[in-house]
Design a protein around this motif. Structure first.
Motif, PDB file in Angstrom:
ATOM      1  N   ASN A 250       0.928   0.562  -0.595  1.00  0.00           N
ATOM      2  CA  ASN A 250       0.979  -0.681   0.183  1.00  0.00           C
ATOM      3  C   ASN A 250       2.324  -0.823   0.891  1.00  0.00           C
ATOM      4  O   ASN A 250       2.385  -1.044   2.103  1.00  0.00           O
TER       5      ASN A 250
ATOM      6  N   LYS B 132       2.010  -1.087  -5.077  1.00  0.00           N
ATOM      7  CA  LYS B 132       0.848  -0.406  -5.636  1.00  0.00           C
ATOM      8  C   LYS B 132       1.096   1.087  -5.554  1.00  0.00           C
ATOM      9  O   LYS B 132       1.283   1.637  -4.468  1.00  0.00           O
TER      10      LYS B 132
ATOM     11  N   LEU C  52      -0.943  -7.904   5.021  1.00  0.00           N
ATOM     12  CA  LEU C  52      -1.644  -6.842   4.309  1.00  0.00           C
ATOM     13  C   LEU C  52      -3.144  -7.084   4.333  1.00  0.00           C
ATOM     14  O   LEU C  52      -3.936  -6.163   4.534  1.00  0.00           O
TER      15      LEU C  52
ATOM     16  N   TYR D 296      -0.064   0.627   3.881  1.00  0.00           N
ATOM     17  CA  TYR D 296      -0.873  -0.423   4.494  1.00  0.00           C
ATOM     18  C   TYR D 296      -0.028  -1.436   5.276  1.00  0.00           C
ATOM     19  O   TYR D 296      -0.440  -1.894   6.352  1.00  0.00           O
ATOM     20  N   GLU D 297       1.133  -1.792   4.746  1.00  0.00           N
ATOM     21  CA  GLU D 297       1.974  -2.770   5.439  1.00  0.00           C
ATOM     22  C   GLU D 297       2.524  -2.192   6.746  1.00  0.00           C
ATOM     23  O   GLU D 297       2.696  -2.915   7.738  1.00  0.00           O
TER      24      GLU D 297
END
Length: 283
Positions: free
Chosen positions: A91, A52, A13, A95-96
């Motif tokens: 996330n 998140k 991340l 994002y991941e």
């Protein structure tokens, strides 16, 4: 072992965040249909399971994660996190996923579409996002015809909507980018939801697949409460003579992203990697 896995996830991340170079605001002026003033998305108090969660998105954005120059394959994926059209699991399903795609050579764009309960606005945001990325493709070394979309849960619903409703003018054009096609080159639906809202759990009436619907990859499990969505959309795509690949596993549940420890989360990434390589190779 578990602590090591968490450390690796956090490192991945961090890599994704450090690679991020741009934030693109989708709407330069007023956001269509939005009555609340533009502001940054709010982080909810619920941080359970290291997720998140964002809500109150009134200023939709794209967060750009470019592929490394030496690893850029010229393809791009716009990622739509899930969250029931109420929040965005930014996330876990944003994002991941971008970090994983970057490793494979894809430039990734994480879409913060409007929530909560703004399904019409979310489709506008998705169409606008595709057009903006297409209009600026040269900036990131990607081919304008090689921009796909990927979604999880409600983000899978949004990806299916964008892939079947690309000829619907969801908003009034605001600039030159809106003269471009809103059709994604391909669609990826991971544990999608809300696609079986028709009579007797049939296809959601809004969705209109046809032979021009982009090729789709579907992954879901039988123990997922929303698992029927993948089965229904796969059947509809097949009937419409659109290209579709469905993987339906026994266990995994819902909302696992690609984190280790869940059997389904460990199965779909290599399957998708192979499918993406074959699909983008034909674009």
């Amino acid at each position: 072992m578990k602590q090591y896995a968490i450390l690796l996830m956090m490192l991945g991340l961090t890599t994704a965040i450090s690679a991020q170079q741009q934030t693109i605001h989708l709407w330069p002026g007023n956001v269509p249909g939005e009555t609340t003033a533009k502001q940054a998305a709010q982080v909810t108090a619920d941080g359970s399971n290291n997720v998140k969660r964002l809500t109150d998105v009134t200023d939709p954005i794209l967060e750009v994660f470019p592929a490394a120059a030496g690893n850029n394959n010229g393809n791009a994926v716009i990622i739509c996190p899930g969250g029931g059209y109420n929040i965005l699991a930014i996330n876990l399903e944003g994002y991941e996923i971008a970090a994983w795609l970057n490793k494979l050579g894809y430039t990734a764009f994480v879409l913060q579409y409007r929530v909560p309960k703004k399904e019409a606005g979310a489709l506008q945001d998705a169409q606008r996002a595709i057009r903006i990325v297409r209009s600026r493709a040269a900036e990131w070394g990607i081919q304008p015809g090689n921009i796909g979309m990927m979604g999880f849960s409600a983000g899978g619903s949004l990806t299916a909507r964008a892939s079947t409703l690309y000829n619907v003018n969801a908003y009034t054009p605001v600039d030159r980018a809106d003269s471009l096609s809103a059709r994604p080159a391909f669609g990826v639906l991971i544990y999608p939801a809300y696609l079986d809202k028709g009579e007797n759990r049939s296809l959601t009436p809004e969705l209109k697949p046809d032979a021009q619907t982009p090729s789709m990859f579907l992954f879901a499990t039988s123990d997922d409460f929303y698992g029927n969505s993948a089965l229904v959309i796969a059947g509809a795509l097949r009937d419409a003579k659109a290209l579709v690949e469905l993987h339906f596993y026994a266990k995994g549940g819902h909302g696992y992203g690609l984190r280790t420890g869940n059997p389904a989360a460990e199965v779909w990434p290599p399957l998708l990697e192979k499918w993406l390589k074959a699909t983008t190779g034909k674009l």
